[in-house]
Motif scaffolding. Structure first.
Motif: not given
Length: 349
Positions: A149-160, A163-177
């Motif tokens: 988890r520490e080494l991994g990055q948020t797996p944004l789709p390739k079309y983006i 670079d991944v930002t810290p915000e993506d960790e929260e926003r590429y996740q539903t609030i009920y996950a």
């Protein structure tokens, strides 16, 4: 229906690179299937289309940080490793994709992290880019997962492309996950804010949850003109008794049952009984929905705007009707709706 029926020109600038500033303030296109009427709203207005005892079905899968970068032994070449699924907890075996794949052969070792405390050995080739890795790590299983988890990055789709930002960790996740296991977010659910869920709850809308761990197959383009020859990847699905009770009760009372996302729709349609009720389910599904198709469970859905020739677009065509879908997508492009994972939403009634 052929693959070529699902081709359209999508301007690059309509692919969403970033999410809307507030989850529930993305644009919402509302489509009335019976009349063909199309409305343009904001996502938070969706509450106006639902009444007490209507049901929304959510996919509570949780995305894990599946993209790692390591270095190949001896050469030090930078290799991307995308974790697909865990094969064996005890032996720390994982099914992964590697890029560039041509450099990675059986027996190669990959080193991760500044201190190279995590090592993986390639033990099998599965597809052209697929490999089986055995991770070597001094520590307990819990410590190993923490390290991933520490080494991994948020797996944004390739079309983006950014670079991944810290915000993506929260926003590429539903609030009920809740249940970790997806390598892509069930994106229709990204539009729900805590505030909107609370308002829906107060209005008396019920929620049922299913778990479908979204795999990378969701992004696979269809490459055969004859759709019946396309094979979907299997994804893990769990539908418990509580969910079936809520959904079947709503169906019996002629209420709205709204599938939030294509993953929910596919999950529900994978567990239909002979009398068109929802069954419990625990296993894998490779359900592919394309027109013509008779839907048994949900009578409305929330979804994002999908790419040309994607399986997701085919499902929407089956649900909305092909001509109305084409009309809606034409309008979406004219009105500047954003497409894909971080894009805008559609409510189909």
């Amino acid at each position: 229906m052929k693959l070529s029926n699902f081709s359209f020109e999508l301007p690059d600038e309509l692919l969403a690179e970033y999410p809307a500033e507030n989850r529930d303030e993305s644009k919402l296109m509302v489509i009335h299937r019976e009349t063909g009427k199309i409305e343009h709203k904001m996502f938070k207005d969706m509450i106006d289309y639902f009444d007490e005892d209507d049901v929304m079905v959510l996919n509570n899968t949780k995305v894990f940080p599946a993209r790692l970068y390591g270095n190949k032994e001896k050469t030090g070449a930078r290799i991307e490793v995308f974790l697909l699924r865990e094969l064996n907890e005890e032996q720390r075996l994982w099914d992964v994709l590697v890029d560039p794949a041509r450099k990675i052969r059986i027996g190669n070792k990959l080193y991760f992290g500044e201190d190279e405390s995590l090592v993986a050995e390639v033990i099998d080739n599965t597809t052209s880019r697929g490999r089986t890795l055995r991770f070597l790590y001094d520590g307990s299983y819990t410590d190993f997962r923490r390290k991933l988890r520490e080494l991994g990055q948020t797996p944004l789709p390739k079309y983006i492309k950014r670079d991944v930002t810290p915000e993506d960790e929260e926003r590429y996740q539903t609030i009920y996950a809740k249940h970790e296991g997806a390598v892509a977010a069930p994106t229709a659910g990204l539009h729900f804010s805590k505030h909107l869920l609370k308002k829906l709850e107060i209005k008396g809308i019920d929620f049922a949850e299913v778990t479908l761990h979204v795999g990378l197959g969701t992004f696979n383009p269809v490459e055969v003109e004859d759709l019946s020859k396309h094979k979907m990847d299997s994804e893990e699905l769990v539908i418990d008794e509580k969910a079936t009770e809520i959904v079947n009760n709503a169906k019996a009372n002629k209420r709205r049952v709204c599938a939030v996302g294509t993953t929910v729709m596919r999950g529900l349609e994978s567990a239909v009984s002979s009398d068109h009720k929802l069954n419990t389910f625990e296993g894998w599904t490779n359900k592919f929905i394309f027109p013509p198709y008779d839907f048994s469970i949900a009578n409305c859905m929330v979804t994002n705007f999908h790419l040309p020739k994607s399986t997701l677009l085919m499902m929407i065509s089956a649900f909305v009707g092909h001509d109305l879908m084409k009309k809606a997508y034409k309008q979406a492009i004219l009105e500047g709706y954003k497409f894909y994972s971080y894009g805008d939403a559609m409510l189909i009634l």
